[in-house]
Scaffold this motif. Structure first.
Motif, short mmCIF file in Angstrom:
data_model
loop_
_atom_site.label_atom_id
_atom_site.label_comp_id
_atom_site.label_asym_id
_atom_site.label_seq_id
_atom_site.Cartn_x
_atom_site.Cartn_y
_atom_site.Cartn_z
N LEU A 114 -30.89 79.25 -28.01
CA LEU A 114 -30.98 77.79 -27.90
C LEU A 114 -32.31 77.29 -27.37
O LEU A 114 -32.60 76.10 -27.44
N GLY A 115 -33.10 78.18 -26.79
CA GLY A 115 -34.42 77.78 -26.30
C GLY A 115 -34.44 77.22 -24.90
O GLY A 115 -35.49 76.78 -24.42
N VAL A 116 -33.29 77.20 -24.21
CA VAL A 116 -33.22 76.69 -22.84
C VAL A 116 -32.32 77.61 -22.03
O VAL A 116 -31.58 78.43 -22.58
N SER A 117 -32.36 77.47 -20.70
CA SER A 117 -31.53 78.31 -19.85
C SER A 117 -30.07 77.87 -19.89
O SER A 117 -29.74 76.77 -20.35
N ALA A 118 -29.17 78.73 -19.41
CA ALA A 118 -27.75 78.39 -19.36
C ALA A 118 -27.52 77.16 -18.49
O ALA A 118 -26.70 76.30 -18.82
N GLN A 119 -28.22 77.07 -17.35
CA GLN A 119 -28.05 75.91 -16.48
C GLN A 119 -28.49 74.63 -17.18
O GLN A 119 -27.86 73.58 -17.02
N GLU A 120 -29.55 74.70 -17.96
CA GLU A 120 -30.01 73.53 -18.70
C GLU A 120 -28.99 73.11 -19.75
O GLU A 120 -28.81 71.92 -20.01
N VAL A 121 -28.33 74.09 -20.37
CA VAL A 121 -27.28 73.77 -21.34
C VAL A 121 -26.14 73.03 -20.65
O VAL A 121 -25.65 72.01 -21.15
N VAL A 122 -25.72 73.53 -19.49
CA VAL A 122 -24.64 72.90 -18.73
C VAL A 122 -25.05 71.49 -18.30
O VAL A 122 -24.29 70.53 -18.46
N ASN A 123 -26.26 71.36 -17.75
CA ASN A 123 -26.72 70.05 -17.28
C ASN A 123 -26.78 69.03 -18.42
O ASN A 123 -26.37 67.87 -18.25
N ALA A 124 -27.28 69.45 -19.58
CA ALA A 124 -27.38 68.55 -20.72
C ALA A 124 -26.01 68.08 -21.18
O ALA A 124 -25.82 66.91 -21.55
N ARG A 125 -25.04 68.98 -21.12
CA ARG A 125 -23.68 68.61 -21.55
C ARG A 125 -23.06 67.62 -20.56
O ARG A 125 -22.38 66.67 -20.97
N VAL A 126 -23.31 67.82 -19.27
CA VAL A 126 -22.78 66.90 -18.26
C VAL A 126 -23.44 65.52 -18.39
O VAL A 126 -22.76 64.49 -18.32
N CYS A 159 -29.04 82.25 -23.83
CA CYS A 159 -29.27 80.85 -24.16
C CYS A 159 -30.73 80.58 -24.49
O CYS A 159 -31.04 79.81 -25.42
N ARG A 160 -31.63 81.21 -23.75
CA ARG A 160 -33.06 81.01 -24.03
C ARG A 160 -33.43 81.56 -25.41
O ARG A 160 -34.23 80.96 -26.14
N GLU A 161 -32.84 82.69 -25.78
CA GLU A 161 -33.16 83.31 -27.07
C GLU A 161 -32.60 82.51 -28.23
O GLU A 161 -33.28 82.32 -29.24
N GLU A 202 -39.83 80.89 -33.46
CA GLU A 202 -39.59 82.12 -32.69
C GLU A 202 -38.54 81.86 -31.63
O GLU A 202 -38.35 80.72 -31.18
N PRO A 203 -37.81 82.91 -31.19
CA PRO A 203 -36.83 82.74 -30.13
C PRO A 203 -37.47 82.10 -28.90
O PRO A 203 -38.59 82.42 -28.53
N GLY A 204 -36.73 81.19 -28.29
CA GLY A 204 -37.24 80.54 -27.08
C GLY A 204 -37.99 79.26 -27.36
O GLY A 204 -38.44 78.60 -26.44
N THR A 205 -38.16 78.89 -28.65
CA THR A 205 -38.90 77.68 -28.97
C THR A 205 -38.07 76.70 -29.79
O THR A 205 -38.60 75.85 -30.46
N VAL A 206 -36.75 76.83 -29.75
CA VAL A 206 -35.88 75.91 -30.47
C VAL A 206 -36.03 74.52 -29.85
O VAL A 206 -35.96 74.35 -28.65
N ARG A 207 -36.24 73.52 -30.70
CA ARG A 207 -36.52 72.18 -30.20
C ARG A 207 -35.39 71.22 -30.53
O ARG A 207 -34.62 71.44 -31.46
N GLN A 208 -35.31 70.13 -29.75
CA GLN A 208 -34.31 69.10 -29.98
C GLN A 208 -34.97 67.90 -30.62
O GLN A 208 -36.02 67.43 -30.18
N PHE A 209 -34.36 67.39 -31.68
CA PHE A 209 -34.87 66.20 -32.34
C PHE A 209 -33.72 65.24 -32.63
O PHE A 209 -32.58 65.66 -32.79
N ALA A 210 -34.04 63.94 -32.72
CA ALA A 210 -33.08 63.00 -33.30
C ALA A 210 -33.10 63.24 -34.81
O ALA A 210 -32.09 63.55 -35.42
N LEU A 211 -34.27 63.08 -35.41
CA LEU A 211 -34.49 63.47 -36.79
C LEU A 211 -35.64 64.45 -36.81
O LEU A 211 -36.62 64.29 -36.08
N TYR A 212 -35.57 65.49 -37.61
CA TYR A 212 -36.53 66.58 -37.56
C TYR A 212 -37.95 66.05 -37.72
O TYR A 212 -38.26 65.28 -38.63
N GLY A 213 -38.83 66.47 -36.81
CA GLY A 213 -40.22 66.08 -36.86
C GLY A 213 -40.56 64.86 -36.05
O GLY A 213 -41.73 64.52 -35.90
#
Length: 303
Positions: free
Chosen positions: A235-247, A231-233, A4-15
């Motif tokens: 990518l699952g995170v806020s815009a600020q979190e996207v920026v912070n992760a990229r930095v 971004c939340r819908e 569902e929107p807002g629950t996109v997760r980050q993985f190295a390898l899925y699962g």
């Protein structure tokens, strides 16, 4: 793809629970059924920070699909699928789908490609599904490359020595295939997907200027609240979190691969001073920059 929107997760390898460090020269190979069969051949929406994936689907029935950053491609094996880093993606595989899956660190691959064959960068950085003629010369060149990459991925010390050059050779074949074969048809990207792509492109260009979220929103012609909801819908995170992760990702790469001091890296990334950068880095990674650099370089040296 049930996420569902807002629950996109980050993985190295899925699962898996742990995301591999995006600065590492990772080259991993496995086959589609090893992971997909465990999840009913349905891979929910997720993304890999810093890691690119290349799938070569060689067997499987019709009816599968790939969803990448809001665009959907049908999967008709044999075909190649390129999933760049930070691409939100998921798969619906036909049961019995088979073929190798390569997961690799994207930035080292880009750095090598930029020196050897800059024209490959566009193929490394954009999602794509390409049909492969099993009787064609490109198919005959692809299979040996995947086999030798698989061999290197299981040889201690061989991954960093040969893995990246072999991946460049693989993308040479992908580029040639793209020139002679039209990409499989895709759905028209949604307005939200287009905005996310623009945001990411702006972020890649301005990551070293410490650009605030409101500046990105202004360029996109939307409010900060709208950008964060988008971004939340998607990518699952806020815009600020996207920026912070990229930095953070850029800082990690500089700390591991460059000879710049922490103070110089802080300045390169637009921080007012070294202390501010150190607090930011520790908040998001749990480590001081100097400790991260020491441990990461020791890990690479002993790999």
């Amino acid at each position: 793809m049930r996420t569902e929107p807002g629950t996109v997760r980050q993985f190295a390898l899925y699962g898996t629970q742990d995301a591999a460090p995006a600065w590492a020269d990772l080259v991993h190979l496995e086959r589609v059924p090893e992971r997909s069969s465990l999840f009913g051949w349905e891979i929910d929406l997720h993304f890999h920070e810093g890691l690119i994936q290349v799938l070569y689907l060689t067997a499987g029935g019709e009816g599968g699909s790939a969803l990448m950053d809001g665009k959907r491609w049908p999967l008709h094996p044999p075909c190649l699928v390129v999933v760049p880093a930070r691409t939100v993606h998921g798969f619906s595989f036909h049961p019995g789908t088979d073929g190798p899956v390569i997961t690799a660190a994207q930035k080292p691959l880009e750095s090598l490609a930029a020196l050897a064959a800059p024209e490959l960068l566009e193929h490394i950085r954009r999602p794509l599904v390409l049909p492969v003629d099993p009787a064609g010369r490109h198919a005959q060149a692809l299979q040996p490359l995947f086999e030798v990459i698989g061999q290197e991925a299981h040889v201690d010390g061989g991954v960093r020595a040969a893995g990246m050059p072999l991946l460049v050779a693989l993308f040479v074949q992908i580029a040639r295939l793209a020139q002679t074969s039209a990409a499989l048809p895709e759905a028209v990207p949604s307005r939200k997907a287009v905005q996310i792509e623009r945001f990411r492109a702006l972020l890649d260009t301005n990551v070293r200027q410490h650009t605030p979220v409101h500046a990105y929103a202004d360029v996109l012609g939307i409010s900060v609240g709208q950008l964060s909801r988008l971004c939340r819908e998607v990518l699952g995170v806020s815009a600020q979190e996207v920026v912070n992760a990229r930095v953070v990702h850029e800082a990690q790469r500089e700390l591991v691969y460059s000879s710049l001091s922490v103070k110089q890296i802080a300045a390169e990334l637009g921080f007012e001073d070294e202390a501010y950068f150190g607090r930011f880095f520790k908040k998001h990674t749990g480590q001081r920059p100097t400790d991260f650099r020491r441990e990461a370089r020791a890990q690479l040296a002993g790999a």
